[in-house]
Design a protein around this motif. Structure first.
Motif, PDB file in Angstrom:
ATOM      1  N   ASP A 407     -27.699 -15.793 -37.770  1.00  0.00           N
ATOM      2  CA  ASP A 407     -28.160 -14.544 -37.184  1.00  0.00           C
ATOM      3  C   ASP A 407     -28.450 -14.726 -35.706  1.00  0.00           C
ATOM      4  N   SER A 408     -29.036 -15.846 -35.344  1.00  0.00           N
ATOM      5  CA  SER A 408     -29.388 -16.076 -33.954  1.00  0.00           C
ATOM      6  C   SER A 408     -28.152 -16.280 -33.092  1.00  0.00           C
ATOM      7  N   ILE A 409     -27.149 -16.973 -33.619  1.00  0.00           N
ATOM      8  CA  ILE A 409     -25.905 -17.145 -32.865  1.00  0.00           C
ATOM      9  C   ILE A 409     -25.278 -15.785 -32.585  1.00  0.00           C
ATOM     10  N   PHE A 410     -25.173 -14.951 -33.598  1.00  0.00           N
ATOM     11  CA  PHE A 410     -24.586 -13.633 -33.414  1.00  0.00           C
ATOM     12  C   PHE A 410     -25.418 -12.800 -32.440  1.00  0.00           C
ATOM     13  N   THR A 411     -26.736 -12.864 -32.596  1.00  0.00           N
ATOM     14  CA  THR A 411     -27.611 -12.077 -31.733  1.00  0.00           C
ATOM     15  C   THR A 411     -27.519 -12.536 -30.286  1.00  0.00           C
ATOM     16  N   SER A 412     -27.539 -13.846 -30.076  1.00  0.00           N
ATOM     17  CA  SER A 412     -27.530 -14.372 -28.705  1.00  0.00           C
ATOM     18  C   SER A 412     -26.207 -14.077 -28.013  1.00  0.00           C
ATOM     19  N   LEU A 413     -25.091 -14.413 -28.668  1.00  0.00           N
ATOM     20  CA  LEU A 413     -23.789 -14.173 -28.048  1.00  0.00           C
ATOM     21  C   LEU A 413     -23.502 -12.680 -27.923  1.00  0.00           C
ATOM     22  N   GLY A 414     -23.863 -11.927 -28.963  1.00  0.00           N
ATOM     23  CA  GLY A 414     -23.608 -10.488 -28.957  1.00  0.00           C
ATOM     24  C   GLY A 414     -24.370  -9.762 -27.868  1.00  0.00           C
ATOM     25  N   SER A 415     -25.604 -10.163 -27.631  1.00  0.00           N
ATOM     26  CA  SER A 415     -26.404  -9.529 -26.583  1.00  0.00           C
ATOM     27  C   SER A 415     -25.770  -9.722 -25.214  1.00  0.00           C
ATOM     28  N   LEU A 416     -25.239 -10.920 -24.955  1.00  0.00           N
ATOM     29  CA  LEU A 416     -24.588 -11.179 -23.673  1.00  0.00           C
ATOM     30  C   LEU A 416     -23.321 -10.336 -23.517  1.00  0.00           C
ATOM     31  N   MET A 417     -22.580 -10.153 -24.600  1.00  0.00           N
ATOM     32  CA  MET A 417     -21.377  -9.319 -24.538  1.00  0.00           C
ATOM     33  C   MET A 417     -21.739  -7.860 -24.269  1.00  0.00           C
ATOM     34  N   ASP A 418     -22.811  -7.383 -24.911  1.00  0.00           N
ATOM     35  CA  ASP A 418     -23.253  -6.013 -24.660  1.00  0.00           C
ATOM     36  C   ASP A 418     -23.698  -5.830 -23.215  1.00  0.00           C
ATOM     37  N   GLN A 419     -24.425  -6.806 -22.681  1.00  0.00           N
ATOM     38  CA  GLN A 419     -24.859  -6.732 -21.281  1.00  0.00           C
ATOM     39  C   GLN A 419     -23.648  -6.707 -20.349  1.00  0.00           C
ATOM     40  N   SER A 420     -22.655  -7.507 -20.669  1.00  0.00           N
ATOM     41  CA  SER A 420     -21.447  -7.548 -19.857  1.00  0.00           C
ATOM     42  C   SER A 420     -20.773  -6.182 -19.823  1.00  0.00           C
ATOM     43  N   HIS A 421     -20.661  -5.544 -20.994  1.00  0.00           N
ATOM     44  CA  HIS A 421     -20.008  -4.235 -21.035  1.00  0.00           C
ATOM     45  C   HIS A 421     -20.792  -3.204 -20.233  1.00  0.00           C
ATOM     46  N   ALA A 422     -22.104  -3.222 -20.375  1.00  0.00           N
ATOM     47  CA  ALA A 422     -22.925  -2.260 -19.634  1.00  0.00           C
ATOM     48  C   ALA A 422     -22.730  -2.433 -18.130  1.00  0.00           C
ATOM     49  N   SER A 423     -22.641  -3.685 -17.676  1.00  0.00           N
ATOM     50  CA  SER A 423     -22.441  -3.950 -16.256  1.00  0.00           C
ATOM     51  C   SER A 423     -21.064  -3.486 -15.797  1.00  0.00           C
ATOM     52  N   LEU A 424     -20.041  -3.753 -16.605  1.00  0.00           N
ATOM     53  CA  LEU A 424     -18.686  -3.321 -16.252  1.00  0.00           C
ATOM     54  C   LEU A 424     -18.581  -1.797 -16.222  1.00  0.00           C
ATOM     55  N   ASP A 425     -19.338  -1.138 -17.078  1.00  0.00           N
ATOM     56  CA  ASP A 425     -19.309   0.318 -17.145  1.00  0.00           C
ATOM     57  C   ASP A 425     -20.043   0.952 -15.967  1.00  0.00           C
ATOM     58  N   THR A 426     -21.243   0.455 -15.646  1.00  0.00           N
ATOM     59  CA  THR A 426     -22.083   1.133 -14.664  1.00  0.00           C
ATOM     60  C   THR A 426     -22.003   0.541 -13.258  1.00  0.00           C
ATOM     61  N   LEU A 427     -21.868  -0.790 -13.145  1.00  0.00           N
ATOM     62  CA  LEU A 427     -21.832  -1.424 -11.832  1.00  0.00           C
ATOM     63  C   LEU A 427     -20.409  -1.605 -11.309  1.00  0.00           C
ATOM     64  N   PHE A 428     -19.489  -1.951 -12.202  1.00  0.00           N
ATOM     65  CA  PHE A 428     -18.117  -2.235 -11.765  1.00  0.00           C
ATOM     66  C   PHE A 428     -17.172  -1.075 -12.022  1.00  0.00           C
ATOM     67  N   ASP A 429     -17.618  -0.134 -12.842  1.00  0.00           N
ATOM     68  CA  ASP A 429     -16.838   1.087 -13.083  1.00  0.00           C
ATOM     69  C   ASP A 429     -15.420   0.770 -13.534  1.00  0.00           C
ATOM     70  N   SER A 430     -15.299  -0.156 -14.507  1.00  0.00           N
ATOM     71  CA  SER A 430     -13.971  -0.510 -15.010  1.00  0.00           C
ATOM     72  C   SER A 430     -13.809  -0.183 -16.486  1.00  0.00           C
ATOM     73  N   SER A 431     -14.774   0.544 -17.047  1.00  0.00           N
ATOM     74  CA  SER A 431     -14.625   1.019 -18.415  1.00  0.00           C
ATOM     75  C   SER A 431     -14.058   2.436 -18.366  1.00  0.00           C
ATOM     76  N   CYS A 432     -14.054   3.098 -19.510  1.00  0.00           N
ATOM     77  CA  CYS A 432     -13.625   4.493 -19.586  1.00  0.00           C
ATOM     78  C   CYS A 432     -14.213   5.071 -20.869  1.00  0.00           C
ATOM     79  N   PRO A 433     -14.216   6.390 -21.062  1.00  0.00           N
ATOM     80  CA  PRO A 433     -14.851   6.968 -22.258  1.00  0.00           C
ATOM     81  C   PRO A 433     -14.316   6.402 -23.570  1.00  0.00           C
ATOM     82  N   GLU A 434     -13.018   6.164 -23.634  1.00  0.00           N
ATOM     83  CA  GLU A 434     -12.446   5.656 -24.889  1.00  0.00           C
ATOM     84  C   GLU A 434     -12.959   4.250 -25.210  1.00  0.00           C
TER      85      GLU A 434
END
Length: 517
Positions: A407-434
């Motif tokens: 559970d901790s491995i999934f939580t730790s790695l997963g949290s970093l991936m979620d943070q990465s996506h949020a940054s790409l979406d809001t700071l780098f503007d490289s995501s999209c609605p889909e």
């Protein structure tokens, strides 16, 4: 690393572990025989990749953590005596074409303004030709042999899984082989492939090519660019249930070449300009070693700590890197006070140069279009994302211990991936609605962490999921995304869009001949 050679294999079992590829390879041989009335002499092959974390930081020379996947580009080849490249594709969407070769040894011409699928092969051919000339020394220019070619790919184009890098790596490898180079190091192939897409006007950083060449089954690759290119494989930690990665294609095409002026190349310009403004403010001189001949955010970090502490360049140590990156992020917050973007005039003033000088150094190198230059968000993303890569790698190397280790491995790695996506979406503007929708559905149905992977603006997402929840996740994406977003989509198309990926082997030459069905 420099002495590790691109392998030659004679069995498909040495390439693929999850899917029987005999029918596919037999079909490639059939296609080649029907077009050229002959069997290919060999097949070159290079895989796509999925980046687990570390997006849009490779061209700033910060380390990334991708893995090769089993989806790939395979090129069947036979030399011809007609001084031309005859190119055919098993996909009917890509028409056959013939490219003449110069008797003087001149390089093939890649037209940035009017690109076609064949230009990716020409890019690989061009850099391989340059390599052949370099190896020959000051003698007469090498005149490369003609080639009959059939291309087959399972990496979807414009999906964010690096089909272009896989194509170019395989093309360069095929060109070298036809022209007598039967041993090439992975470092050499990677180095020539990294610069190849610049002939198409795309200033890629090197992650895609490194992952495609160096892929290793069951391993992620820690790719470092400074002080030298280095790819270190790391085995995924054991967990119960096992870790798995689901790749979901948004089916929104994001061609990196076509959208470069507003997307990819604009980001290269913005992070380079941010680095130069930081260097100007803190009175340091930084190397002009970016893809567009300017400074980089990595270069600023090294110069800043050399001046402040007399520190040597960062050698990759995780703790020291984390300390430096944290300070860099704070400097970005202090320096770029205009958070909603800089006009050209404001950027020139921050750099202490004229508008004309700024244009000449940054905006004339490659076509870009913008209303404002987003310097704060782009630079902050780069430094914080580089820090997340180090945290991800640390968790892989030192996974949490029991009693709840999985559970901790999934939580730790997963949290970093979620943070990465949020940054790409809001700071780098490289995501999209889909892409955002895919990630939201996945998180609600078993994903521990979800993010856009690749350049973005479409393409694919990657989701960390316990293996026993992968099918539930796939079912949710089928019903809630694909059938809603694309009414009438076939089950076959959905199956091709969803992949439970295993890390695969990198570039190689297959010499096993036509497989038996």
């Amino acid at each position: 690393m420099a002495d590790e050679l691109v392998p030659e294999v004679s069995s498909l079992d040495d390439i693929y572990s999850s899917v029987d590829q005999r029918e596919r390879y037999a079909a490639i041989f059939d296609s080649f025989a029907s077009k050229y009335n002959a069997e290919p002499e060999f097949l070159s092959r290079s895989p796509g990749r999925v980046n687990l974390i570390g997006e849009h930081i490779d061209y700033c020379y910060f380390s990334v953590l991708p893995m090769a996947i089993e989806s790939d580009i395979v090129i069947a080849v036979r030399k011809n005596n007609d001084a031309c490249l005859r190119l055919a594709n098993t996909d009917a969407r890509f028409p056959p074409t013939t490219v003449p070769l110069s008797a003087s040894g001149a390089f093939v011409v890649v037209d940035k303004a009017d690109s076609s699928w064949a230009d990716y092969f020409k890019c690989g051919h061009l850099v391989a030709h340059e390599f052949l000339n370099s190896a020959a020394g000051p003698a007469a220019p090498v005149v490369p042999l003609g080639m009959d070619i059939v291309v087959d790919g399972t990496v979807p184009a414009a999906s964010g899984l690096s089909s272009s890098a896989a194509f170019i790596c395989a093309a360069a490898l095929a060109t070298l082989r036809v022209n007598g180079v039967t041993s090439v190091s992975k470092q050499e192939l990677t180095a020539m492939a990294i610069v190849s897409e610049r002939h198409l006007g795309v200033f890629s950083g090197g992650m895609d090519q490194s992952a495609s060449v160096y892929g290793k089954p069951d391993h992620a690759l820690y790719v470092q660019f400074k002080p030298e290119l280095r790819c270190t494989p790391f085995k995924f930690p054991a967990a119960q249930p096992p870790l798995s990665f689901v790749i979901a294609n948004s089916l929104v095409h994001a061609n990196k070449h076509d959208t470069a002026p507003t997307n990819y190349n604009l980001r290269v310009v913005e992070v380079s300009l941010a680095a130069e403004i930081l260097a100007h403010k803190y009175a340091v001189v930084i190397p002009q070693d970016s893809g567009i001949g300017t400074g980089t955010l990595r270069g600023f970090m090294e110069a800043y700590f050399a001046k402040k502490e007399g520190a040597l360049p960062w050698d990759g140590d995780v703790d020291e890197g984390s300390r430096r990156l944290t300070e860099m992020a704070e400097l970005v917050r202090q320096t770029f006070t205009i958070k909603d973007g800089y006009t050209k005039e404001q950027a020139a003033a921050a750099l202490g140069v004229s508008d004309a000088d700024l244009h000449q150094k940054f905006l004339a190198k490659t076509p870009v279009r913008f209303s404002k230059l987003q310097l704060y968000g782009r630079a902050l993303h780069v430094y914080e994302e580089a820090g997340r890569v180090l945290k991800y790698l640390t968790t892989m190397l030192h996974p949490p211990s029991s009693p709840s280790s999985s559970d901790s491995i999934f939580t730790s790695l997963g949290s970093l991936m979620d943070q990465s996506h949020a940054s790409l979406d809001t700071l780098f503007d490289s995501s999209c609605p889909e892409l955002n929708t895919l990630c939201s559905i996945a998180r609600a149905n078993g994903s521990a962490g979800s993010r856009v992977t690749g350049a973005g603006w479409g393409g694919c997402t990657v989701h960390l999921v316990p293996l026993d929840k992968a099918e539930k996740l796939n079912a949710a994406l089928r019903e809630q995304y694909y059938k809603v977003r694309f009414p009438g989509i076939s089950d076959e198309d959905i199956e091709q869009a969803l992949v439970v990926s295993k890390p695969g082997i990198g570039s190689l030459v297959y010499t096993g001949g036509r497989p038996q069905i």
